[in-house]
Design a protein around this motif. Structure first.
Motif, mmCIF file in Angstrom:
data_model
loop_
_atom_site.group_PDB
_atom_site.id
_atom_site.type_symbol
_atom_site.label_atom_id
_atom_site.label_comp_id
_atom_site.label_asym_id
_atom_site.label_seq_id
_atom_site.Cartn_x
_atom_site.Cartn_y
_atom_site.Cartn_z
ATOM 1 N N VAL A 120 0.838 -1.097 0.013
ATOM 2 C CA VAL A 120 0.056 -0.018 -0.076
ATOM 3 C C VAL A 120 0.807 1.262 -0.082
ATOM 4 O O VAL A 120 0.504 2.209 -0.715
ATOM 5 C CB VAL A 120 -1.123 -0.014 1.008
ATOM 6 N N TYR A 121 2.001 1.181 0.704
ATOM 7 C CA TYR A 121 2.868 2.369 0.913
ATOM 8 C C TYR A 121 3.620 2.709 -0.739
ATOM 9 O O TYR A 121 3.604 3.642 -1.212
ATOM 10 C CB TYR A 121 4.076 2.095 1.763
ATOM 11 N N ARG A 122 3.834 1.369 -1.288
ATOM 12 C CA ARG A 122 4.432 1.552 -2.495
ATOM 13 C C ARG A 122 3.504 2.013 -3.522
ATOM 14 O O ARG A 122 3.844 3.214 -4.358
ATOM 15 C CB ARG A 122 5.038 0.167 -2.977
ATOM 16 N N LEU A 123 2.161 1.552 -3.283
ATOM 17 C CA LEU A 123 1.097 2.209 -4.516
ATOM 18 C C LEU A 123 0.881 3.721 -3.961
ATOM 19 O O LEU A 123 0.912 4.404 -5.118
ATOM 20 C CB LEU A 123 -0.141 1.228 -4.206
ATOM 21 N N HIS A 124 0.930 3.896 -2.771
ATOM 22 C CA HIS A 124 0.886 5.455 -2.670
ATOM 23 C C HIS A 124 1.905 6.335 -3.313
ATOM 24 O O HIS A 124 1.356 7.526 -3.634
ATOM 25 C CB HIS A 124 0.648 5.606 -1.024
ATOM 26 N N GLY A 125 3.023 5.824 -2.913
ATOM 27 C CA GLY A 125 4.251 6.585 -3.668
ATOM 28 C C GLY A 125 4.288 6.631 -5.017
ATOM 29 O O GLY A 125 4.343 7.751 -5.382
ATOM 30 N N GLN A 126 3.780 5.870 -5.866
ATOM 31 C CA GLN A 126 3.764 5.782 -7.195
ATOM 32 C C GLN A 126 2.706 6.734 -7.489
ATOM 33 O O GLN A 126 2.811 7.471 -8.598
ATOM 34 C CB GLN A 126 3.568 4.433 -7.760
ATOM 35 N N GLY A 127 1.435 6.506 -6.907
ATOM 36 C CA GLY A 127 0.440 7.467 -7.191
ATOM 37 C C GLY A 127 0.736 8.759 -7.009
ATOM 38 O O GLY A 127 0.440 9.850 -7.816
ATOM 39 N N LEU A 128 1.318 9.388 -5.923
ATOM 40 C CA LEU A 128 1.995 10.746 -5.665
ATOM 41 C C LEU A 128 2.815 11.363 -6.650
ATOM 42 O O LEU A 128 2.648 12.252 -7.224
ATOM 43 C CB LEU A 128 2.523 10.640 -4.205
ATOM 44 N N ARG A 129 3.728 10.716 -6.945
ATOM 45 C CA ARG A 129 4.684 10.713 -8.109
ATOM 46 C C ARG A 129 3.890 11.019 -9.461
ATOM 47 O O ARG A 129 4.296 11.997 -10.196
ATOM 48 C CB ARG A 129 5.698 9.562 -8.266
ATOM 49 N N ASN A 130 2.835 10.059 -9.820
ATOM 50 C CA ASN A 130 2.172 10.252 -10.849
ATOM 51 C C ASN A 130 1.462 11.564 -10.893
ATOM 52 O O ASN A 130 1.248 12.320 -11.830
ATOM 53 C CB ASN A 130 1.160 9.163 -11.273
ATOM 54 N N LEU A 131 0.793 11.953 -9.846
ATOM 55 C CA LEU A 131 0.219 13.075 -9.674
ATOM 56 C C LEU A 131 0.927 14.246 -9.727
ATOM 57 O O LEU A 131 0.565 15.343 -10.387
ATOM 58 C CB LEU A 131 -0.807 13.119 -8.446
ATOM 59 N N GLU A 132 2.176 14.371 -9.294
ATOM 60 C CA GLU A 132 2.934 15.291 -9.237
ATOM 61 C C GLU A 132 3.453 15.540 -10.693
ATOM 62 O O GLU A 132 3.598 16.975 -10.925
ATOM 63 C CB GLU A 132 4.352 14.880 -8.590
#
Length: 142
Positions: A120-132
């Motif tokens: 879940v932490y990994r998915l969250h980090g990937q999602g934040l990078r995408n949104l950035e």
């Protein structure tokens, strides 16, 4: 300009502010209920007894504050939802939505999407990078 993560964490903090206002409002409502009017012959010490008017005035002020904070939360959540909707991967979208819109804890998100907490932490980090890197970030006033 703030990062996507900073903005989304501000949404979570605003949610906590709204919850704190709700709790305080309940406390004041309990104070109103617990007040009793003085009986004939009772000695009243004006400096130690809260008048019903004072407490009701405080109650109304807290209601107004809660309304303002709630409206601010809704505005922030609208922006956050628009931003999160840019995530094309459904699982990452779910993690971001549950964390920042539904204000869920990491453990609850992990159970809901049937994933390990670290995943879940990994998915969250990937999602934040995408949104950035999303073009919508520039158009939303974060």
């Amino acid at each position: 300009m703030m990062t996507v993560k900073e903005f989304l964490n501000n949404v979570r903090r605003q949610h906590a502010r709204v919850e704190a206002c709700k709790e305080r409002l309940k406390e004041i409502e309990c104070e109103v209920i617990s007040l009793k009017s003085p009986q004939l012959g009772d000695k009243i010490q004006s400096n130690s007894v809260k008048s019903l008017d004072e407490v009701i005035c405080r109650l109304e002020m807290k209601r107004e504050e809660k309304s303002r904070e709630f409206i601010r939360l809704m505005d922030m959540q609208d922006k956050a939802e628009a931003l999160i909707s840019c995530e094309k991967n459904h699982t990452r979208w779910t993690v971001l939505y549950r964390r920042y819109i539904l204000n869920q804890k990491w453990e609850k998100i992990a159970v809901a999407i049937d994933r390990d907490l670290r995943w879940v932490y990994r998915l969250h980090g990937q999602g934040l990078r995408n949104l950035e890197n999303t073009p919508l970030k520039a158009t939303i006033n974060l």
